[in-house]
Enzyme design. Sequence first.
Site, PDB file in Angstrom:
ATOM      1  CE  LYS A  10      32.862  36.197  50.987  1.00  0.00           C
ATOM      2  NZ  LYS A  10      33.652  37.450  50.845  1.00  0.00           N
ATOM      3  CE1 TYR A  50      34.874  36.979  45.459  1.00  0.00           C
ATOM      4  CE2 TYR A  50      36.000  35.025  46.248  1.00  0.00           C
ATOM      5  CZ  TYR A  50      34.991  35.966  46.379  1.00  0.00           C
ATOM      6  OH  TYR A  50      34.104  35.890  47.426  1.00  0.00           O
ATOM      7  CG  ASN A 113      32.915  39.777  53.681  1.00  0.00           C
ATOM      8  OD1 ASN A 113      33.154  38.639  53.277  1.00  0.00           O
ATOM      9  ND2 ASN A 113      32.635  40.782  52.868  1.00  0.00           N
ATOM     10  CG  HIS A 116      30.049  36.340  46.970  1.00  0.00           C
ATOM     11  ND1 HIS A 116      30.611  37.486  46.461  1.00  0.00           N
ATOM     12  CD2 HIS A 116      29.330  35.791  45.952  1.00  0.00           C
ATOM     13  CE1 HIS A 116      30.254  37.605  45.188  1.00  0.00           C
ATOM     14  NE2 HIS A 116      29.481  36.594  44.859  1.00  0.00           N
ATOM     15  CD  GLU A 127      28.871  35.954  41.439  1.00  0.00           C
ATOM     16  OE1 GLU A 127      29.733  36.855  41.447  1.00  0.00           O
ATOM     17  OE2 GLU A 127      27.943  35.901  42.283  1.00  0.00           O
TER      18      GLU A 127
HETATM   19  P1  CMP Z   1      32.826  39.517  48.079  1.00  0.00           P
HETATM   20  O1  CMP Z   1      31.431  39.986  47.925  1.00  0.00           O
HETATM   21  O2  CMP Z   1      33.024  38.055  48.248  1.00  0.00           O
HETATM   22  O3  CMP Z   1      33.665  39.988  46.814  1.00  0.00           O
HETATM   23  C1  CMP Z   1      35.024  40.335  46.868  1.00  0.00           C
HETATM   24  C2  CMP Z   1      35.580  40.236  48.243  1.00  0.00           C
HETATM   25  O4  CMP Z   1      36.821  40.853  48.433  1.00  0.00           O
HETATM   26  C3  CMP Z   1      34.659  40.959  49.189  1.00  0.00           C
HETATM   27  O5  CMP Z   1      33.480  40.236  49.352  1.00  0.00           O
HETATM   28  C4  CMP Z   1      35.527  41.115  50.418  1.00  0.00           C
HETATM   29  O6  CMP Z   1      35.377  40.074  51.344  1.00  0.00           O
HETATM   30  C5  CMP Z   1      36.931  41.079  49.815  1.00  0.00           C
HETATM   31  N1  CMP Z   1      37.581  42.338  50.060  1.00  0.00           N
HETATM   32  C6  CMP Z   1      37.170  43.551  49.675  1.00  0.00           C
HETATM   33  N2  CMP Z   1      38.026  44.491  50.095  1.00  0.00           N
HETATM   34  C7  CMP Z   1      38.991  43.855  50.775  1.00  0.00           C
HETATM   35  C8  CMP Z   1      40.156  44.275  51.457  1.00  0.00           C
HETATM   36  N3  CMP Z   1      40.488  45.554  51.527  1.00  0.00           N
HETATM   37  N4  CMP Z   1      40.921  43.327  52.043  1.00  0.00           N
HETATM   38  C9  CMP Z   1      40.584  42.021  51.967  1.00  0.00           C
HETATM   39  N5  CMP Z   1      39.487  41.556  51.326  1.00  0.00           N
HETATM   40  C10 CMP Z   1      38.701  42.470  50.749  1.00  0.00           C
END
Ligand code: CMP
Length: 139
Positions: A10, A50, A113, A116, A127
Amino acid sequence: ATQRTFSIIKPDATKRNLTGKINAKFEEAGLRIIAQKRIQLTPAQAGQFYAVHKERPFFGELVEFMCSEPIVAQVLEGEDAIAKNREVMGATNPADAAEGTIRKEFALSIGENSVHGSDAPETAAEEIAFFFSGLELVG
Ligand code: CMP
């Protein structure tokens, strides 16, 4: 069985030049990077990817973040690749992630984070197809 999963490095991670360190974690875990490209998503593309989260309160923030810097889209192959990748990534929220995981070491927050990974075989197939053609998967 040998499986394929879809992975994204990311914007928070590409921005901090962590692509190689994250790829080393995958490779050390026995995952093979069989496709990889660095791209910058448009809001339309990120929103489509998403779409399952579009009713969530964080959807707008998520789309904006995913377009803020380049990402690295990749396909990982290996024994039980989906579960193995999820183990290497660690919990979604870095505060809950186990020692040695990518998110424990590199993630900044639940949104930023670093990675993904697909959560199931069906989503992995969808995906992968969203980002790559069959010709680009070189196992
Ligand atoms: P990902 O696996 O990419 O799939 C959905 C993403 O939404 C997840 O990782 C997080 O990075 C993001 N996400 C989930 N919860 C929150 C939150 N409370 N605030 C911001 N981003 C979020």
